[in-house]
Design a protein around this motif. Structure first.
Motif, PDB file in Angstrom:
ATOM      1  N   GLY A   1     -12.418   0.315 -11.610  1.00 25.90           N
ATOM      2  CA  GLY A   1     -11.170  -0.284 -11.179  1.00 25.90           C
ATOM      3  C   GLY A   1     -11.208  -1.786 -11.066  1.00 25.90           C
ATOM      4  N   TRP A   2     -10.189  -2.327 -10.338  1.00 25.32           N
ATOM      5  CA  TRP A   2      -9.990  -3.792 -10.184  1.00 25.32           C
ATOM      6  C   TRP A   2      -9.783  -4.100  -8.718  1.00 25.32           C
ATOM      7  N   ASP A   3     -10.529  -5.149  -8.206  1.00 29.25           N
ATOM      8  CA  ASP A   3     -10.485  -5.449  -6.769  1.00 29.25           C
ATOM      9  C   ASP A   3      -9.513  -6.556  -6.413  1.00 29.25           C
ATOM     10  N   GLY A   4      -8.834  -7.128  -7.338  1.00 26.90           N
ATOM     11  CA  GLY A   4      -7.832  -8.158  -7.067  1.00 26.90           C
ATOM     12  C   GLY A   4      -8.394  -9.446  -6.523  1.00 26.90           C
ATOM     13  N   SER A   5      -9.695  -9.691  -6.676  1.00 31.53           N
ATOM     14  CA  SER A   5     -10.318 -10.880  -6.099  1.00 31.53           C
ATOM     15  C   SER A   5      -9.876 -12.174  -6.783  1.00 31.53           C
TER      16      SER A   5
ATOM     17  N   ASN B   1     -12.761  -5.516   1.915  1.00 25.27           N
ATOM     18  CA  ASN B   1     -14.135  -5.005   2.071  1.00 25.27           C
ATOM     19  C   ASN B   1     -14.306  -4.123   3.296  1.00 25.27           C
ATOM     20  N   ASP B   2     -13.230  -3.419   3.690  1.00 19.73           N
ATOM     21  CA  ASP B   2     -13.405  -2.482   4.818  1.00 19.73           C
ATOM     22  C   ASP B   2     -13.659  -1.076   4.327  1.00 19.73           C
ATOM     23  N   GLY B   3     -13.800  -0.939   2.955  1.00 18.73           N
ATOM     24  CA  GLY B   3     -14.098   0.368   2.386  1.00 18.73           C
ATOM     25  C   GLY B   3     -12.889   1.239   2.194  1.00 18.73           C
ATOM     26  N   LYS B   4     -11.710   0.718   2.507  1.00 23.37           N
ATOM     27  CA  LYS B   4     -10.497   1.510   2.354  1.00 23.37           C
ATOM     28  C   LYS B   4      -9.516   0.746   1.467  1.00 23.37           C
ATOM     29  N   ASN B   5      -9.120   1.410   0.376  1.00 21.34           N
ATOM     30  CA  ASN B   5      -8.132   0.825  -0.560  1.00 21.34           C
ATOM     31  C   ASN B   5      -8.535  -0.584  -1.007  1.00 21.34           C
ATOM     32  N   ASP B   6      -9.846  -0.790  -1.205  1.00 20.01           N
ATOM     33  CA  ASP B   6     -10.300  -2.111  -1.650  1.00 20.01           C
ATOM     34  C   ASP B   6     -10.102  -2.300  -3.161  1.00 20.01           C
ATOM     35  N   VAL B   7      -9.989  -1.188  -3.931  1.00 21.82           N
ATOM     36  CA  VAL B   7      -9.980  -1.268  -5.400  1.00 21.82           C
ATOM     37  C   VAL B   7      -8.798  -0.459  -5.939  1.00 21.82           C
ATOM     38  N   PHE B   8      -8.162  -1.028  -6.996  1.00 19.58           N
ATOM     39  CA  PHE B   8      -7.116  -0.296  -7.721  1.00 19.58           C
ATOM     40  C   PHE B   8      -7.811   0.588  -8.751  1.00 19.58           C
TER      41      PHE B   8
END
Length: 743
Positions: A708-712, A670-677
């Motif tokens: 995309g997908w966030d890997g959560s 959640n830092d806004g960088k590369n959070d989502v595939f």
């Protein structure tokens, strides 16, 4: 006339009540001496009746006629119980077999002693047993016969003793040389079943019922006051000494009448029309509602006028037999003394029949005969018109049978076919046939050698289907020659009426050849069908025959048209269309968005349409088009001319989309960088993304590739993706790779 006493021993399988004298507590009824089955010594039987005192079976001792055999005692066990059960299973009447209860034979019981508990239940039948009997078995051990079988040389008696001391005993004896076989004869053959029965005084009677258990039979003495009488006479019938358990009796049978059928003494009135052996039956009703009948024979002699039987017609070359009615002597007019004679000549034959009832005379006249000779008129062939009938008449005999089933001399028919009549007598048969043909009103036809006449020509008209003809031009032959057009009529006459036919002859003309075509311009890659008219037959300059000619090349085409009157020629020129499609793009590849200018270099056209392969079209002569997303696009140009001809050409434009970038790692913090595939490209129309873990298990699958997908839902680690993409130009591709999820 002699009187005879008829005695009948009836083998109806009933057990009757035996009356014992007051001083006897046991009475031996019969012995089955020569039993069926092997070994014989295990299947012999003794039947006896218990008196008013019950008898314990353990008291019984037996002295056998075969004195070398000891009595082995009575056995009652599971084996004997099974033997009794097997016998009861095969009883077809109303009887039943028991073993003693408590080792005691009841008072007044009927008993059969079997010589071995190993008896065979299949050889000596109890099937017709109609009473209740008790059965006891000697214990096993003796297989030799207990009784002396038939022997013509053994004249001394054989003795049997049943001893129930101290209560009572009885002894009986019989002579082996008096035992009879199954035919009632004193002979060694067919001795199976030879038996002896005893009355209350112990007197023996010898009989043979074959393989039959020794169960009591019915007996009756039958007597006729005369056994020989004349037809029509009466005789007294008497039944006496009836034995056995019966519920009724009656007389029946014969060719005459019985005065009192239900009386033991009755009168039989013989028939006045019957001679020969007349059989009267005395019948008794058994305990199981069955009936046994036995005969009394009467010899009926002729008491009426003599008669002669046999054919009265003598055919040529034949011999016939004449037979006189029954008698004791015969005297024929030709000297013969037999009952029947053979004659081969016509004439009158007389016979005198002698007998105890008189000597009547009879005569018969034999006439000469011959086989019939049948004929039918009219015949042998008859023709009638449809709807009419004809009468066929047979002659030459006195009886007839037609193939139609009719038996009269004359029959009336209306259908076509072969009709046959047959006549027969004692000397043979004959037949005759007639063929009937049914003719319809004539059907007249005209055959023409030509239906069209050119100038100076003639045609032959031929009529058929009738006997005579009359043409509309007055001619009366079946064939005429005409030289002028017109309608010609002929009237044909047959045996069943008249009919007409008409033939039209048209005037022939010279052919005028013409060629038609849907177009005189041949488009590239197409064909044209040329059609010729004006004649009957056609030949084209390219060798094709027929009225139509399909071509694929331009040029001048000729057709030769002909008919019976001549020929003509026509031609047509087919020109080739010069339409040609072509264009030049200023660029054939580049990055999206890519703008391309198209230069239309086509020739001989009047209109054109563009299809850019991305869903866009244009009718501008030299269009400019921008491809906004990547892909390989096929651009088509289709042109047309004023003649309806078309031509098309295409070229490929390759548009590259450099924006498609697929990351190999994400950091969902959640830092806004590369959070989502995620990934994107203008060339993508749709995409399906599937994520797998290192073991090949699916983690997730989705189609919103932009979000995309966030890997959560997974832990940190290396995962694998499969991306299935469909581009805007319809192309499909599949991408594979790894994705490191860092947490």
């Amino acid at each position: 006339m002699t009187k005879k006493l008829f005695f009948l021993l009836v083998t109806l399988c009933l057990l009757s009540t035996v009356r014992l004298s007051a001083q006897n507590c046991i009475e031996i009824n019969s012995i089955l001496v020569d039993a069926c089955g092997f070994p014989e010594g295990e299947n012999e039987m003794v039947r006896f009746t218990v008196g008013a005192t019950p008898l314990p079976i353990n008291l019984l001792t037996v002295t056998w006629p075969t004195t070398t055999l000891n009595f082995l005692g009575i056995c009652q066990n599971a084996n004997t119980a099974q033997k009794v059960a097997d016998l009861n299973a095969n009883i077809q009447s109303c009887g039943y077999i028991l073993e003693p209860v408590g080792g005691t034979l009841p008072a007044n019981s009927k008993v059969i002693l079997v010589t071995s508990e190993n008896m065979s239940t299949t050889f000596n039948s109890f099937a017709n047993l109609t009473d209740t009997i008790y059965m006891i078995f000697q214990c096993a051990g003796n297989t030799q016969g207990h009784f002396r079988n038939y022997s013509a040389t053994v004249t001394t008696p054989r003795i049997l003793t049943l001893d129930f001391s101290p209560i009572c005993s009885q002894t009986v004896s019989y002579y082996p040389n008096q035992l009879v076989n199954q035919f009632g004869q004193l002979d060694t053959a067919f001795q199976d079943g030879s038996s002896v029965s005893f009355d209350v005084s112990g007197n023996p009677t010898y009989y043979n019922n074959g393989c039959q258990a020794p169960i009591i039979t019915l007996t009756a003495n039958l007597q006729a006051s005369d056994d020989t009488l004349c037809s029509g006479d009466a005789v007294t019938l008497t039944a006496s000494n009836l034995n056995g358990n019966y519920s009724g009796y009656f007389w029946q049978g014969g060719n005459g009448s019985i005065t009192s059928p239900n009386s033991l003494n009755t009168v039989y009135q013989s028939s006045s029309n019957y001679t020969g052996v007349d059989t009267i039956y005395f019948s008794m009703l058994g305990q199981c509602n069955d009936t046994i009948s036995y005969p009394l024979y009467l010899n009926i002699q002729n008491g009426q006028a003599a008669s002669i039987s046999g054919p009265s017609t003598l055919c040529a070359g034949d011999t016939i037999v004449l037979t006189a009615s029954s008698g004791s002597g015969y005297q024929w007019s030709n000297g013969a003394t037999t009952q029947s004679i053979q004659v081969n000549q016509a004439g009158t034959y007389t016979v005198t029949v002698s007998g105890s009832c008189g000597s009547p005379t009879a005569s018969v006249t034999v006439t000469s005969g011959s086989a019939p000779s049948v004929s039918v008129t009219p015949g042998p062939t008859v023709t009638i018109c449809n709807g009419q009938s004809t009468t066929l008449t047979a002659s030459g005999s006195t009886n007839y049978l037609w193939s139609t089933g009719e038996t009269t001399a004359a029959i009336t028919v209306s259908a076509a076919g072969v009709y046959t009549v047959v006549s027969s007598n004692n000397c043979g048969s004959d037949s005759a046939s007639v063929t009937v043909t049914v003719t319809n009103v004539p059907t007249v036809n005209i055959t023409a050698s030509a239906t069209s006449l050119c100038s100076g020509q003639t045609a032959t008209l031929t009529a058929s289907g009738a006997s005579t003809y009359l043409w509309s031009n007055g001619q009366t032959t079946s064939t005429i020659t005409v030289n002028a057009p017109g309608t010609y009529t002929v009237t044909g006459t047959g045996s069943c009426g008249t009919a007409t036919a008409t033939q039209t002859i048209t005037a022939g003309t010279l052919p005028v050849a013409q060629i038609s075509s849907p177009s005189t311009i041949l488009c590239p890659g197409t064909s044209l069908t040329l059609s010729a008219t004006g004649g009957d037959n056609y030949t084209w300059s390219n060798g094709t025959t027929g009225s139509q000619n399909t071509i694929t090349q331009a040029g001048q085409y000729f057709v030769y048209a002909s008919n019976v009157c001549g020929s003509d020629t026509a031609d047509i020129t087919i020109n080739q269309s010069n339409i040609f499609a072509n264009f030049v793009p200023d660029v054939t590849s580049g990055l999206a968005p890519l703008t391309v200018n198209f230069n239309n270099t086509s020739t001989a056209f009047t209109s054109g349409t563009w299809n850019f392969g991305d869903g866009s079209t244009s009718d501008v002569l030299n269009p400019q088009h921008t491809f906004n997303f990547g892909g390989n696009f096929t651009v088509w140009l289709t042109i047309a001319d004023d003649n309806g001809c078309q031509d098309s050409v295409s070229a490929n434009i390759l548009v590259d989309d450099s924006q498609l970038f697929i990351p190999n790692a994400i950091t969902p913090n959640n830092d806004g960088k590369n959070d989502v595939f995620t990934f994107n490209s203008t060339s993508i129309k749709s995409a399906t993304v599937t994520i797998f873990n290192r073991w090949g298990n699916k983690v997730t699958s989705y189609t919103d590739w932009v979000r995309g997908w966030d890997g959560s839902n997974v832990i940190a680690g290396v995962y694998y993706y499969v991306i299935e993409i469909e581009q805007h130009n319809g192309e499909k591709k599949t991408l594979h790779g790894s994705l490191n999820v860092i947490k």
